[in-house]
Design an enzyme around this catalytic site. Structure first.
Site, PDB file in Angstrom:
ATOM      1  N   ASN A  86       9.227  41.473  60.923  1.00  0.00           N
ATOM      2  CA  ASN A  86       7.780  41.256  60.935  1.00  0.00           C
ATOM      3  C   ASN A  86       6.956  42.090  61.897  1.00  0.00           C
ATOM      4  OD1 ASN A  86       7.112  39.279  58.894  1.00  0.00           O
ATOM      5  ND2 ASN A  86       8.547  37.958  59.983  1.00  0.00           N
TER       6      ASN A  86
ATOM      7  N   ASP B 166      12.687  28.756  54.354  1.00  0.00           N
ATOM      8  CA  ASP B 166      12.113  29.914  55.057  1.00  0.00           C
ATOM      9  C   ASP B 166      12.098  29.650  56.564  1.00  0.00           C
ATOM     10  OD1 ASP B 166       9.931  32.085  55.689  1.00  0.00           O
ATOM     11  OD2 ASP B 166      10.361  32.382  53.568  1.00  0.00           O
ATOM     12  N   ASP B 167      11.272  30.356  57.266  1.00  0.00           N
ATOM     13  CA  ASP B 167      11.147  30.308  58.723  1.00  0.00           C
ATOM     14  C   ASP B 167      11.025  28.862  59.232  1.00  0.00           C
ATOM     15  OD1 ASP B 167      10.667  31.041  61.301  1.00  0.00           O
ATOM     16  OD2 ASP B 167       8.938  32.308  60.861  1.00  0.00           O
TER      17      ASP B 167
ATOM     18  N   ASP C 162      14.003  38.965  56.805  1.00  0.00           N
ATOM     19  CA  ASP C 162      12.628  39.348  57.120  1.00  0.00           C
ATOM     20  C   ASP C 162      12.599  40.306  58.309  1.00  0.00           C
ATOM     21  OD1 ASP C 162       9.872  39.300  57.006  1.00  0.00           O
ATOM     22  OD2 ASP C 162       9.673  37.131  57.251  1.00  0.00           O
TER      23      ASP C 162
ATOM     24  N   TRP D 279      -1.062  45.282  55.095  1.00  0.00           N
ATOM     25  CA  TRP D 279      -0.406  43.983  54.938  1.00  0.00           C
ATOM     26  C   TRP D 279      -1.173  43.203  53.863  1.00  0.00           C
ATOM     27  CZ3 TRP D 279      -2.559  39.108  55.628  1.00  0.00           C
ATOM     28  CH2 TRP D 279      -1.649  38.046  55.415  1.00  0.00           C
TER      29      TRP D 279
ATOM     30  N   ASP E  99       3.058  39.475  50.933  1.00  0.00           N
ATOM     31  CA  ASP E  99       2.681  38.124  51.358  1.00  0.00           C
ATOM     32  C   ASP E  99       1.467  37.639  50.587  1.00  0.00           C
ATOM     33  OD1 ASP E  99       4.682  37.671  53.113  1.00  0.00           O
ATOM     34  OD2 ASP E  99       3.532  38.066  54.922  1.00  0.00           O
TER      35      ASP E  99
ATOM     36  N   CYS F 273      12.548  41.650  53.091  1.00  0.00           N
ATOM     37  CA  CYS F 273      11.151  41.290  53.322  1.00  0.00           C
ATOM     38  C   CYS F 273      10.719  41.945  54.628  1.00  0.00           C
ATOM     39  CB  CYS F 273      11.037  39.769  53.428  1.00  0.00           C
ATOM     40  SG  CYS F 273       9.382  39.190  53.852  1.00  0.00           S
TER      41      CYS F 273
HETATM   42  C1  DGJ Z   1       6.658  36.941  56.697  1.00  0.00           C
HETATM   43  C2  DGJ Z   1       7.126  36.827  55.284  1.00  0.00           C
HETATM   44  O1  DGJ Z   1       6.595  37.856  54.517  1.00  0.00           O
HETATM   45  C3  DGJ Z   1       6.766  35.452  54.735  1.00  0.00           C
HETATM   46  O2  DGJ Z   1       7.115  35.359  53.397  1.00  0.00           O
HETATM   47  C4  DGJ Z   1       7.465  34.406  55.567  1.00  0.00           C
HETATM   48  O3  DGJ Z   1       8.842  34.523  55.405  1.00  0.00           O
HETATM   49  C5  DGJ Z   1       7.069  34.573  57.026  1.00  0.00           C
HETATM   50  N1  DGJ Z   1       7.292  35.914  57.488  1.00  0.00           N
HETATM   51  C6  DGJ Z   1       7.835  33.618  57.879  1.00  0.00           C
HETATM   52  O4  DGJ Z   1       7.595  33.823  59.208  1.00  0.00           O
END
Ligand code: DGJ
Length: 697
Positions: free
Chosen positions: A452, A338-339, A450, A172, A512, A490
């Site tokens: 995650n 964004d978020d 996204d 990451w 990121d 993403c």
């Molecule tokens: C991970 C993404 O890579 C970031 O750019 C951002 O969008 C965050 N998540 C938001 O939670």
């Protein structure tokens, strides 16, 4: 072209040849490399080898070939296969049920059968200009289940010699570091068992003939068109032959019922006789023409400003309006929220799955924010993480069964969240509906999609594949219903940057880590197989939020310009000078973008060597070039290394704008080179080179 003369199959685009023949019922590999004539004798010749070192198109297990298999299965009474040729046909490329290279091309299908295991294997070979695409399909013809533990998309055996490999490995915030090493005796494995492509390894490997360099020698690149777990295995055997296998990870085994079939994802195989750079350019052209959605391929990308690093979760209507006000007049095209805009999401521990606007932060919905963008000449984009669910969410309280889970176990949380079971149609339907509502209610031209965290608690190996197909089905529906929306992919940065995601998301937030110095390495690695038009790069503030480093704004802009330029800073807090610089950057980028996004990439300096970075993008007709050079750490009495340009017309004359328009011959620029003028820590220089006359020095 596909030639099938006398049981010899010769696949060629005129630049490469790939050949095999049927020997003792087995498709036996004979040649892969620079194009040979249709009836060249060597295309039909294979080693007189036993099973243990024969070059084959499918590495089978349990019948005397003890190298890594590309196909392994077992059933009632057998744990081996002995697949023999039964026929072939040339047909149109079939649908795979998942992303694959676009465009109708001829496909050779070779059918093999094993009457004991009662399975049929079809090997598919599609020839593109610049590449061979391969996949396979296995059908259980018997009346009992068979379990597949390996079913690779491609197996390629390279004859004895000295080979090296390149893989793209990272973490990451540090995606796609370039690893190069000798292929040593034994097996070398890379892959992901995370259910997603991963930050740790990209589904890419290159095999190099020893000594191949950036612009010379032979390179063979392999890239899997798949967004789930995968495996890449390289084996050097006792004869110094190298076998490469690439395919989806099957998580211990996928059982096929009678008549059931298993289709592998597609593997793209690229051959270059002009080094690693030549391989990259072939991947880039192929993906621009045959992978990326034609609606967006080669088209200018909007210059975006993203809210994440400037506000994280902390915003409301007023704050957003002042952010938009700040972005006005800078040459920004799209504001991306964004978020944090949905549910009650003040931190990363709640609300994923509740895709309704947070009335506490945005009591009037998104409309006033979007209107504000429009009034200032900008469009609006929004963030989703469609595949995620927070334990603290309305969705989880109503439908805990929507999350991936194994009965009797407490689910593993990562980033305080679970993953939705996208192998379930009803789950995908639910999320589609939630996204559709937002995307239809508001004027939205851009989505950041996204993802995650990796998958855990999967209760059936088949679900890993079902999950990936569920993701593709949601992408299909969203792109069909909202074809105008540009999706930026993403996955905590580039954790799911693979050709299959690029099929739907023409650009990907590459990392990121927005630090310009770190980004030179990340973008360099990614460019090994992914075109610049797919890399989303943002200029952020200093000290950088990830590394704490200071780099000049000009350098941040120069590095981010090598792809899809964007900003990720609080535009409302910029000084006059910074505003002027950003405006100039965005304006210049818009002029340069057609070249940057469609030109041919040459990597002149690798940041993995002494920290300095240089990339050149040249127009296909040699009429112009755009060069970005970035110093790593400055040094006292710094050694001078000239930048020898590539891909120009040796006989033409070129002006260099940043050298007061001085005119040089293409030959001088390529064989002599330009001396960089910048030397301090992380300094950057951009050069615009334009052909001014034919016939030069
Ligand atoms: C991970 C993404 O890579 C970031 O750019 C951002 O969008 C965050 N998540 C938001 O939670």
């Amino acid at each position: 072209m596909i030639y099938t003369d006398d049981n010899v199959f010769h696949l060629t685009d005129g630049a490469f040849s790939y050949a095999f023949r049927i020997k003792d019922g087995k498709p036996t590999h004979t040649y892969y490399g620079k194009a040979l004539k249709r009836n060249s004798r060597m295309l039909a010749e294979c080693e007189d080898a036993g099973a243990d070192w024969a070059a084959v198109e499918c590495g089978e297990r349990g019948r005397g070939d003890f190298r890594i298999p590309s196909l392994a299965l077992c059933g009632n009474g057998f744990a081996s296969t002995d697949l023999k040729y039964v026929g072939h046909e040339i047909t149109e490329k079939p649908e795979l049920g998942m992303p694959a290279l676009r465009g109708a091309v001829e496909t050779l299908v070779v059918t093999l059968r094993d009457d004991v295991a009662k399975v049929e294997l079809k090997l598919f070979y599609s020839v593109y200009d610049g590449a061979l695409a391969r996949h396979a399909e296995l059908i259980n013809l018997g009346d009992a289940p068979v379990t597949l533990s390996t079913a690779d998309s491609a197996c390629v055996d390279f004859g004895g010699g000295d080979y090296e490999y390149i893989s793209l490995d990272g973490r990451w915030g540090g995606e796609c570091g370039v690893t190069r090493g000798a292929v040593l005796p034994g097996v070398h494995t890379l892959g992901s068992a995370r259910g997603i492509t991963s930050h740790q390894h990209n589904p890419f490997v290159a095999v190099l003939r020893r000594g191949a360099g950036e612009e010379h020698g032979e390179a063979y690149g392999f890239n899997l068109v798949y967004s789930g777990g995968f495996g890449v295995r390289l084996e050097r055997d006792e004869k110094s032959q190298v076998r490469v296998c690439i395919g989806a990870e099957l998580y211990g085994g996928v059982t096929l019922a009678p008549r059931e079939r298993f289709v592998t994802p597609e593997a793209v195989c690229v051959y270059s006789d002009s080094g690693i750079g030549g391989m990259s350019r072939k991947f880039h052209t192929l993906y621009r023409k045959h992978l990326i959605n034609p609606r967006f391929a080669d088209k200018p990308r909007p210059v975006v400003i993203n809210s994440w690093e400037s506000m994280y979760f902390d915003f409301d209507e007023q704050k957003l309006k002042s952010f938009i006000g700040g972005a006005t007049g800078l040459g920004i095209d799209t504001v991306v929220l964004d978020d944090g805009w949905f549910g009650r999401r003040d931190r990363d521990d709640s609300s994923l799955g509740d895709w309704t606007v947070d009335a506490r932060k945005l009591p009037n919905g998104l409309k006033p924010v979007i209107d504000c963008c429009k009034a200032n000449g900008m469009k609006f984009g929004i963030w989703f993480e469609p595949e995620a669910i927070s334990p603290d969410s309305e969705l989880y309280r109503a439908h805990p069964e929507f999350a991936l889970a194994t009965r009797g176990r407490t689910g593993v949380q990562m980033r305080n969240q679970f993953v939705l079971d996208f192998s379930r149609r009803d789950v995908v339907d639910f999320i589609y509906e939630a996204m559709r509502k937002i995307l239809s209610e508001y004027d939205i031209s851009y989505v950041k999609w996204d993802m995650n965290r990796p998958l855990s608690d999967v209760d059936d190996a088949k679900k890993y594949i079902g999950y990936v197909k569920g993701v593709y089905s949601l992408y299909e529906r969203i792109t069909a219903t909202f074809p105008h929306i540009l999706i930026e992919g993403c996955c905590s940065g580039g954790g799911r940057l693979d050709p299959a995601i690029l099929y739907y998301s023409p650009m990907i937030w590459s990392s990121d880590d927005s630090d310009a110095h770190e980004r030179t390495k990340i973008q360099y690695g990614l460019s090994l197989c992914y075109p610049l038009q797919t890399l989303s790069n943002h200029v952020s503030v200093c000290p950088n939020h990830q590394t704490g480093r200071h780099t000049p704004l000009a350098t941040r802009g120069a590095v981010a310009s090598l792809g899809c330029l964007g900003y990720e800073l609080n535009a409302a807090a910029l000084g006059v000078d910074e505003r002027a610089q950003i405006k100039a950057q965005a304006e210049a980028y818009k002029v340069d973008a057609p070249l940057i996004l469609t030109g041919e990439l040459y990597r002149l300096r690798s940041p993995f060597e002494d920290g300095a970075f240089c990339e050149q993008v040249t127009a296909a007709d040699g009429s112009a070039a755009y060069v970005v050079y970035v110093v790593g750490l400055g040094q006292c009495n710094m050694p001078v290394r000239k930048l020898r340009l590539c891909g120009l017309d040796a006989d033409a004359r070129y002006a260099i704008a940043e050298r007061d328009g001085a005119v040089y011959g293409g030959a001088e620029l390529m064989y002599g080179g330009i001396r960089p003028k910048i030397s301090g820590d992380f300094g950057a220089e951009i050069l615009h080179i334009t052909r001014v006359a034919d016939g030069g020095a």
